[in-house]
Write an enzyme that holds these catalytic residues in place. Structure first.
Site, PDB file in Angstrom:
ATOM      1  N   CYS A  99       0.130  17.683  -0.484  1.00  0.00           N
ATOM      2  CA  CYS A  99      -0.640  17.681  -1.733  1.00  0.00           C
ATOM      3  C   CYS A  99      -1.851  16.771  -1.607  1.00  0.00           C
ATOM      4  CB  CYS A  99       0.250  17.219  -2.893  1.00  0.00           C
ATOM      5  SG  CYS A  99      -0.624  17.065  -4.471  1.00  0.00           S
TER       6      CYS A  99
ATOM      7  N   CYS B  65      -2.600  14.664  -4.823  1.00  0.00           N
ATOM      8  CA  CYS B  65      -1.760  13.483  -5.019  1.00  0.00           C
ATOM      9  C   CYS B  65      -2.111  12.366  -4.050  1.00  0.00           C
ATOM     10  CB  CYS B  65      -0.282  13.853  -4.832  1.00  0.00           C
ATOM     11  SG  CYS B  65       0.319  15.128  -5.945  1.00  0.00           S
ATOM     12  N   ASP B  66      -2.249  12.702  -2.770  1.00  0.00           N
ATOM     13  CA  ASP B  66      -2.292  11.685  -1.728  1.00  0.00           C
ATOM     14  C   ASP B  66      -3.654  11.496  -1.076  1.00  0.00           C
ATOM     15  OD1 ASP B  66       0.452  11.562  -2.182  1.00  0.00           O
ATOM     16  OD2 ASP B  66       0.861  13.100  -0.687  1.00  0.00           O
TER      17      ASP B  66
END
Length: 544
Positions: free
Chosen positions: A364, A367-368
């Site tokens: 992701c 997200c990261d």
């Protein structure tokens, strides 16, 4: 709720908007909430400014919230053992909760929920969660790594806050923003969020249902199944939908508008894959929209018609009349069931992938990705998802290269053109054979499919975007037939081989597009309405 403002001239307008949203929430707080903010000039100043801004908005609508700010060199910092700027302490004489960074982006909602729980002195934990918490008889020092761009993080952060508020004598909490504190993220190899440590032991990767979080905290290791000690609340409905992605949300709207009592159960983030898609450019009527923004629109619409049970996992399904659905919290009885469980990230299944997942291996970019600004990462894949992730990471300052096992990309033409226009290197006919690193990703071993030669490439992260596999665990468990490709087998009206159970969306295969999933959800809902009026299986039983 966005709390960070780049241009001072816009602050008053944003402040007015924030106050309008917050005023009804903070109208009747019962308790005072003293906040202490520690900052240091020149250190993470944008994060300090964003924190002050959000607190100011709350203080404008509630006198119960107070703020004192100190420099890191002040004696108060030594008293409370604060070393990072900014660090926000919540009512430190009562709780052991601190925020390292700024509660902005997705985490602004977490900040508001924290204040509301403290101000009202209650967390609304389920009885099952409270029973688990009672079993914790030794200290738990939680470190929860989050990112403002992660839609999954607020769920886990609220879980941790509830635990720390309910049991302040045993549980302490640090919510750590990886963008403001990359040193701590590196120290714990927390390169995927949300990631939860207790007493410096990793107890959870990803967001969890409330009860599973408490159980993981109690047992000091990640738990995947929660069996309640007592019978949960029972809910009766005409239709239970499992899955809160585009198919499930659309089916909920259509079925409820047809007059069916409908509920939706979703174990993860509402919106499914769409929630983590950086930009959606092919949804009719919206030239360009963030995936999370589109999800928010869908969820808000669905909530006008249906009850959504979020962060709740379905554990068992018992076909019959009625169909019984057992979740991690309660029992549902329904006349029909729709499986809109979607698909999950496909893995490479190479050495090092599982071991380093969350420590440089990610699925992701939303997200990261922010943690890898200025670092070198590898993106694996060649379809729309891989190219979209590559462009997103490139735009936020990540040094990227792509590898694809075929000789050409499978992505849409305009995405491929954007990739080339940005001079993003792509290595064709190349596969990842191994991911190396002691505590985090350090290198990858790449295989040239044409020459058979391998080489080792130093990288800080590996983002994998090689498609999805259908989430059919529940379908298999209940005996639903699958296609040779592993998707749910259904007829032209979304009926499975089990009467009363239907499917829709990516779990059926076909084109994995938002509009396609939404359309299938609408089709399935209309079929279900017609079948409940005139059950086709009873007509077959009555036939000679």
């Amino acid at each position: 709720m966005e709390a960070y403002v780049n241009e001072p001239k816009t602050e008053r307008a944003v402040m007015d908007q924030l106050e309008a949203q917050l005023k009804p929430l903070f109208k009747n707080l019962a308790r005072d909430i003293p906040l202490i903010l520690f900052t240091s000039p020149g250190r993470n100043e944008p994060f300090s400014h964003a924190t002050r801004f959000l607190i100011r908005a709350v203080r404008e609508v509630s006198p119960k919230v107070t703020l004192h700010e100190y420099d890191l060199s002040h004696a108060m910092a030594k008293k409370w053992k604060v070393t990072h700027s900014p660090t926000l302490l919540f009512d430190p004489e009562r709780y052991h909760i601190r925020w390292l960074g700024a509660p902005v982006g997705e985490e602004a909602r977490t900040f508001v929920e924290a204040l509301l729980m403290m101000g009202h002195g209650k967390t609304d934990l389920s009885a099952d969660s409270l029973q688990v918490l009672k079993k914790i008889d030794s200290p738990r020092n939680i470190k929860l790594f989050v990112s403002p761009s992660c839609p999954y993080c607020p769920q886990q952060a609220v879980n941790a806050l509830k635990a720390a508020i309910e049991k302040p004598g045993k549980i302490s909490l640090e919510i750590i923003d990886i963008q403001a504190n990359p040193d701590l993220a590196d120290q714990y190899s927390a390169q995927s969020v949300p990631q939860t440590y207790s007493n410096d032991l990793l107890i959870a990767q990803g967001a969890q249902p409330e009860e599973l979080f408490m159980l993981s905290l109690q047992r000091m290791e990640q738990q995947t199944v929660f069996i309640p000690d007592s019978d949960a609340e029972e809910v009766e409905a005409d239709l239970v939908i499992v899955g809160g992605g585009p198919a499930g949300l659309t089916a909920g709207i259509y079925s409820a508008r047809s007059g069916l009592r409908t509920v939706i159960i979703e174990r993860g983030a509402l919106g499914g894959q769409v929630a983590t898609t950086p930009v959606v450019e092919n949804y009719p009527g919206l030239t360009q929209v963030g995936g999370k923004a589109l999800v928010d629109l869908m969820v808000s619409h669905a909530l006008e018609y249906v009850k959504i049970f979020a962060a709740e996992e379905v554990m068992d399904i018992q076909p019959g009349e009625p169909i019984v659905v057992l979740s991690s919290r309660r029992r549902f009885k329904a006349r029909a069931l729709l499986l809109a469980t979607g698909a999950v990230y496909r893995r490479l299944n190479v050495p090092g992938e599982t071991r380093l997942s969350g420590h440089g291996v990610s699925y992701c970019s939303t997200c990261d990705g922010p943690l890898f600004r200025g670092k070198k990462v590898l993106i694996v894949g060649g379809g729309n998802s891989a190219v979209t992730e590559a462009l997103h990471l490139h735009n936020i300052g990540v040094n990227i290269m792509m590898v694809h096992r075929r000789d050409r990309l499978r992505a849409q033409e305009h995405l491929t053109k954007n990739l080339l226009d940005n001079n993003i290197p792509v290595f064709f006919n190349t596969e990842v054979k191994e991911i190396l690193g002691k505590n985090k990703v350090e290198e990858t071993v790449l295989l040239d499919n044409l020459t058979g030669e391998t080489r080792t490439v130093p990288v800080d992260g590996v983002f994998i975007a090689v498609g999805y596999v259908p989430a059919v665990e529940l379908a298999k468990k209940v005996g639903i037939e699958l296609t040779p490709e592993g998707y749910i087998k259904r007829d032209g009206r979304h009926r499975t081989n089990i009467p009363g159970i239907y499917s829709a969306g990516d779990v059926e295969g076909g084109y994995k597009q938002i509009v396609t999933a939404s359309g299938q959800g609408a089709e399935a809902a209309m079929t279900i309405f017609e079948d409940l009026v005139n059950p086709y299986w009873k007509s077959k039983q009555a036939a000679p």
